[in-house]
Design a protein around this motif. Sequence first.
Motif, PDB file in Angstrom:
ATOM      1  N   TRP A 142       0.825  -1.211   0.000  1.00  0.00           N
ATOM      2  CA  TRP A 142       0.000   0.000   0.000  1.00  0.00           C
ATOM      3  C   TRP A 142       0.854   1.253   0.000  1.00  0.00           C
ATOM      4  N   SER A 143       0.371   2.280  -0.663  1.00  0.00           N
ATOM      5  CA  SER A 143       1.066   3.566  -0.681  1.00  0.00           C
ATOM      6  C   SER A 143       1.082   4.157   0.716  1.00  0.00           C
ATOM      7  N   LEU A 234     -15.633  -3.812  10.391  1.00  0.00           N
ATOM      8  CA  LEU A 234     -16.540  -4.400   9.414  1.00  0.00           C
ATOM      9  C   LEU A 234     -16.373  -3.754   8.050  1.00  0.00           C
ATOM     10  N   ALA A 235     -16.151  -4.585   7.051  1.00  0.00           N
ATOM     11  CA  ALA A 235     -16.225  -4.151   5.655  1.00  0.00           C
ATOM     12  C   ALA A 235     -17.369  -4.946   5.051  1.00  0.00           C
ATOM     13  N   PRO A 264     -13.116   1.070  -0.785  1.00  0.00           N
ATOM     14  CA  PRO A 264     -12.693  -0.338  -0.749  1.00  0.00           C
ATOM     15  C   PRO A 264     -11.205  -0.527  -0.513  1.00  0.00           C
ATOM     16  N   HIS A 265     -10.376   0.390  -1.023  1.00  0.00           N
ATOM     17  CA  HIS A 265      -8.938   0.244  -0.807  1.00  0.00           C
ATOM     18  C   HIS A 265      -8.584   0.406   0.670  1.00  0.00           C
ATOM     19  N   LEU A 266      -9.211   1.373   1.317  1.00  0.00           N
ATOM     20  CA  LEU A 266      -8.959   1.579   2.741  1.00  0.00           C
ATOM     21  C   LEU A 266      -9.515   0.415   3.559  1.00  0.00           C
ATOM     22  N   ASP A 267     -10.684  -0.096   3.169  1.00  0.00           N
ATOM     23  CA  ASP A 267     -11.221  -1.304   3.808  1.00  0.00           C
ATOM     24  C   ASP A 267     -10.185  -2.424   3.778  1.00  0.00           C
ATOM     25  N   LEU A 268      -9.636  -2.681   2.599  1.00  0.00           N
ATOM     26  CA  LEU A 268      -8.676  -3.776   2.435  1.00  0.00           C
ATOM     27  C   LEU A 268      -7.406  -3.545   3.243  1.00  0.00           C
ATOM     28  N   ALA A 287     -10.461 -12.357  -1.106  1.00  0.00           N
ATOM     29  CA  ALA A 287      -9.239 -13.025  -1.553  1.00  0.00           C
ATOM     30  C   ALA A 287      -8.052 -12.071  -1.565  1.00  0.00           C
ATOM     31  N   PHE A 288      -8.298 -10.794  -1.879  1.00  0.00           N
ATOM     32  CA  PHE A 288      -7.206  -9.814  -1.847  1.00  0.00           C
ATOM     33  C   PHE A 288      -6.636  -9.718  -0.442  1.00  0.00           C
ATOM     34  N   ALA A 289      -7.523  -9.579   0.558  1.00  0.00           N
ATOM     35  CA  ALA A 289      -7.067  -9.507   1.948  1.00  0.00           C
ATOM     36  C   ALA A 289      -6.384 -10.806   2.363  1.00  0.00           C
TER      37      ALA A 289
END
Length: 313
Positions: A142-143, A234-235, A264-268, A287-289
């Motif tokens: 992540w940046s 929670l996401a 969604p990026h911050l959620d992940l 799956a990304f997480a």
Amino acid sequence: MWRVTMAVEMQIPFDTYFKVAPLLEYHRVILMQTFMDDIAGKVWPVGKRTVFCHGSRDMFESSEPNSCNAKEGNPFGPFWNAFGIDFDGSEFYGPLSYTESDRSAWRSRYPANDWPVLAFTGAPANFPVSDEDAKLHKHLVWSDVIASSAQAIINNHLPKPFIGIHLRIGSDWSNVCKHLDLNGRTHLFASRQCLGTKFEYGTLTETMCMPDVDTVTRQLTKLIHRTKAKSVFLARDSQRYDSDIAATLKKLSVSYHWLTEDDPHLDLAILGQSDHFIGNCISTFSAFATRERRAKQLPVSFWGFNPSGKDEL
């Protein structure tokens, strides 16, 4: 990367979300804008821009025959238009695939001297991510902007240890779950992440795809007791379980937090840092997480899934 705003797509640079430097540990990479500004005019001039696809993409009545029709549909057209790219021809690369076994065939068929640029209609990768490629997630970092935003939320709202959960329970997802193969012969989306490539660890169930609220609160309660968690992040794509989850966590004296705006990026990024994560076995978002956490050897579990013969981290 793109974001929809009032039906207008905003092209978001890759390095807004992820760092480029860690990718260089695996391979040479360059941002698209840098390529177009500094290199494309020399090696990929206007008038000699061919686009690659597996075979002809004739999806619409307006589609040209025997063409990749690379700019038809969304996000294809908006992406190429953002960089001022029009194509002069199509190249069908079938039956070649993106697997390692076809590496020499690609080099033989498309030598770099003759094909200095390979521009694909879509991402040149398998969907969902293959097992052999999942390990590369360690290079996707992540940046600083995303990472610091995630850390600020954790510091301010999520006492540790905290559990991160992803709930895919929206109405559109219920339609996806209708396509489950309950006989264990066909995977759906990212189900390999918990079941194994050859269903070594179980078969698909309706609960794994669309867990009911009792499954969610029961499984979450057990994990809170086991991990002594103090908070839950929670996401989710629907709020319909919120009140039940809130009531359950209140009884356990556990706080909870979710983002008030869709990000969604911050959620992940937050899910990736939780002390334990519960995701949806079928969801590619989960799956990304999962890939990020397994790269860091952090624990992962899934709704309604009891692995047979598999030790979850």
